[in-house]
Write a protein that holds these residues in place. Structure first.
Motif, PDB file in Angstrom:
ATOM      1  N   GLN A  10     -43.069   7.822  -2.416  1.00  0.00           N
ATOM      2  CA  GLN A  10     -42.254   9.036  -2.420  1.00  0.00           C
ATOM      3  C   GLN A  10     -41.721   9.326  -3.808  1.00  0.00           C
ATOM      4  O   GLN A  10     -41.692  10.481  -4.247  1.00  0.00           O
ATOM      5  N   ARG A  11     -41.289   8.283  -4.500  1.00  0.00           N
ATOM      6  CA  ARG A  11     -40.725   8.451  -5.838  1.00  0.00           C
ATOM      7  C   ARG A  11     -41.761   8.991  -6.813  1.00  0.00           C
ATOM      8  O   ARG A  11     -41.491   9.921  -7.586  1.00  0.00           O
ATOM      9  N   LEU A  12     -42.949   8.428  -6.813  1.00  0.00           N
ATOM     10  CA  LEU A  12     -43.986   8.841  -7.759  1.00  0.00           C
ATOM     11  C   LEU A  12     -44.552  10.214  -7.428  1.00  0.00           C
ATOM     12  O   LEU A  12     -45.182  10.851  -8.283  1.00  0.00           O
ATOM     13  N   ALA A  13     -44.325  10.680  -6.213  1.00  0.00           N
ATOM     14  CA  ALA A  13     -44.814  11.999  -5.811  1.00  0.00           C
ATOM     15  C   ALA A  13     -43.878  13.123  -6.261  1.00  0.00           C
ATOM     16  O   ALA A  13     -44.250  14.300  -6.215  1.00  0.00           O
ATOM     17  N   ARG A  14     -42.676  12.781  -6.727  1.00  0.00           N
ATOM     18  CA  ARG A  14     -41.722  13.792  -7.162  1.00  0.00           C
ATOM     19  C   ARG A  14     -42.179  14.470  -8.458  1.00  0.00           C
ATOM     20  O   ARG A  14     -42.913  13.911  -9.251  1.00  0.00           O
ATOM     21  N   ASN A  35     -47.168   0.785 -12.689  1.00  0.00           N
ATOM     22  CA  ASN A  35     -47.271   1.463 -11.401  1.00  0.00           C
ATOM     23  C   ASN A  35     -48.542   1.097 -10.638  1.00  0.00           C
ATOM     24  O   ASN A  35     -48.636   1.336  -9.432  1.00  0.00           O
ATOM     25  N   ALA A  36     -49.507   0.494 -11.333  1.00  0.00           N
ATOM     26  CA  ALA A  36     -50.718   0.015 -10.664  1.00  0.00           C
ATOM     27  C   ALA A  36     -50.449  -1.254  -9.868  1.00  0.00           C
ATOM     28  O   ALA A  36     -51.260  -1.662  -9.034  1.00  0.00           O
ATOM     29  N   ARG A  37     -49.281  -1.891 -10.119  1.00  0.00           N
ATOM     30  CA  ARG A  37     -48.877  -3.093  -9.383  1.00  0.00           C
ATOM     31  C   ARG A  37     -47.925  -2.698  -8.264  1.00  0.00           C
ATOM     32  O   ARG A  37     -46.987  -1.923  -8.490  1.00  0.00           O
ATOM     33  N   ALA A  38     -48.134  -3.261  -7.088  1.00  0.00           N
ATOM     34  CA  ALA A  38     -47.338  -2.879  -5.925  1.00  0.00           C
ATOM     35  C   ALA A  38     -45.864  -3.230  -6.059  1.00  0.00           C
ATOM     36  O   ALA A  38     -45.018  -2.604  -5.426  1.00  0.00           O
ATOM     37  N   ARG A  39     -45.535  -4.185  -6.901  1.00  0.00           N
ATOM     38  CA  ARG A  39     -44.150  -4.654  -6.974  1.00  0.00           C
ATOM     39  C   ARG A  39     -43.296  -3.952  -8.015  1.00  0.00           C
ATOM     40  O   ARG A  39     -42.133  -4.273  -8.184  1.00  0.00           O
ATOM     41  N   PHE A  40     -43.876  -2.968  -8.747  1.00  0.00           N
ATOM     42  CA  PHE A  40     -43.126  -2.237  -9.759  1.00  0.00           C
ATOM     43  C   PHE A  40     -43.181  -0.737  -9.513  1.00  0.00           C
ATOM     44  O   PHE A  40     -44.173  -0.220  -8.993  1.00  0.00           O
ATOM     45  N   CYS A  41     -42.108  -0.052  -9.943  1.00  0.00           N
ATOM     46  CA  CYS A  41     -42.088   1.408  -9.872  1.00  0.00           C
ATOM     47  C   CYS A  41     -41.257   1.930 -11.040  1.00  0.00           C
ATOM     48  O   CYS A  41     -40.060   1.642 -11.123  1.00  0.00           O
ATOM     49  N   THR A  42     -41.867   2.686 -11.940  1.00  0.00           N
ATOM     50  CA  THR A  42     -41.133   3.245 -13.063  1.00  0.00           C
ATOM     51  C   THR A  42     -40.374   4.491 -12.605  1.00  0.00           C
ATOM     52  O   THR A  42     -40.887   5.284 -11.812  1.00  0.00           O
ATOM     53  N   THR A  43     -39.158   4.661 -13.104  1.00  0.00           N
ATOM     54  CA  THR A  43     -38.337   5.807 -12.709  1.00  0.00           C
ATOM     55  C   THR A  43     -38.114   6.790 -13.854  1.00  0.00           C
ATOM     56  O   THR A  43     -37.886   7.969 -13.610  1.00  0.00           O
ATOM     57  N   SER A  44     -38.141   6.324 -15.101  1.00  0.00           N
ATOM     58  CA  SER A  44     -38.027   7.216 -16.259  1.00  0.00           C
ATOM     59  C   SER A  44     -38.506   6.483 -17.495  1.00  0.00           C
ATOM     60  O   SER A  44     -38.513   5.247 -17.540  1.00  0.00           O
TER      61      SER A  44
END
Length: 237
Positions: A10-14, A35-44
């Motif tokens: 959801q976050r990356l779809a924004r 972001n290619a790794r399931a355990r990380f998510c960049t926000t900015s």
């Protein structure tokens, strides 16, 4: 874990809410790697920039994490700056103006604490200098030229640091995956040895109850206590 994956999607779809409205080209490889790794998510993220900002109170609020209301950017660039463009931007000044170099910054949400520990990196590679007060230039043009030279050198070094960080991060992620795979293999090996021993002990117990044997009979090599200890010693190491 599943909840983190759903939130990440959801976050990356924004839509990109930054002023630029798009990912900085120099920051893109690092962002995509994580972001290619399931355990990380960049926000900015920001690959690094030179900013001429007006609004003293707004600057203090920005450092405290408050919204940037009232802060006017007279100049912002992700490339080396020229003296003429900085002087042209300064002509618009009516308040307190600071010239800043801001290095590469990346905000990442991690699924677990151990994932965050892998990314614990900080830097002091920055610059912030006041240039004018109430619209009046407080430094000489010679100093501004020197300041631009220093800031541009920091920008060049920043680009090199991004490249080094990408390579080191890539190696760290690969090493972490290899370590986790090795741990899983050792756990599986330990489990297989344990299951094999339990089966053998069960068979021996059944033989004792069905057909008693002479207990002076020599142990088979696989039943030797020292041999079994060697197996577990190898696993623990």
């Amino acid at each position: 874990m599943a909840a983190f994956g759903r939130w990440k999607a959801q976050r990356l779809a924004r839509a990109d809410a930054s002023r630029k409205g798009a990912l900085d080209e120099r920051a893109a490889p690092v962002v995509r790697l994580l972001n290619a790794r399931a355990r990380f998510c960049t926000t900015s993220s920001c690959a690094g920039r030179l900013v001429l900002a007006q609004g003293g109170a707004a600057e203090d609020a920005e450092r405290r994490g408050a919204p940037k209301k009232g802060c006017e950017w007279l100049l912002v660039t992700h490339e080396p700056c020229r003296r003429d463009e900085l002087m042209t931007a300064l002509e618009k000044a009516t308040g307190d103006v600071v010239f800043k170099f801001e290095p590469f910054v990346l905000h990442v949400l991690c699924r677990e604490l151990q994932d965050a520990q892998l990314l614990a990196v900080r830097s002091t590679h920055c610059l912030e200098v006041p240039l004018s007060h109430m619209g009046k230039l407080m430094v000489s043009e010679e100093y501004i030229e020197f300041l631009i030279h220093v800031a541009n050198r920091k920008m060049e070094e920043n680009t090199k640091r991004i490249d080094r960080f990408y390579k080191c991060l890539q190696l760290a992620l690969e090493a972490d995956v290899s370590a986790n795979n090795l741990h899983s293999e050792e756990t599986e090996k330990y489990h297989s040895v344990y299951v094999h021993r339990r089966k053998r002990e069960t068979i021996q117990e059944q033989d004792v109850h069905t057909s008693p044997k002479d207990h002076s009979e020599e142990l088979e090599p696989e039943d030797d206590p020292e041999s079994n200890l060697g197996i577990f010693a190898e696993i623990m190491i």
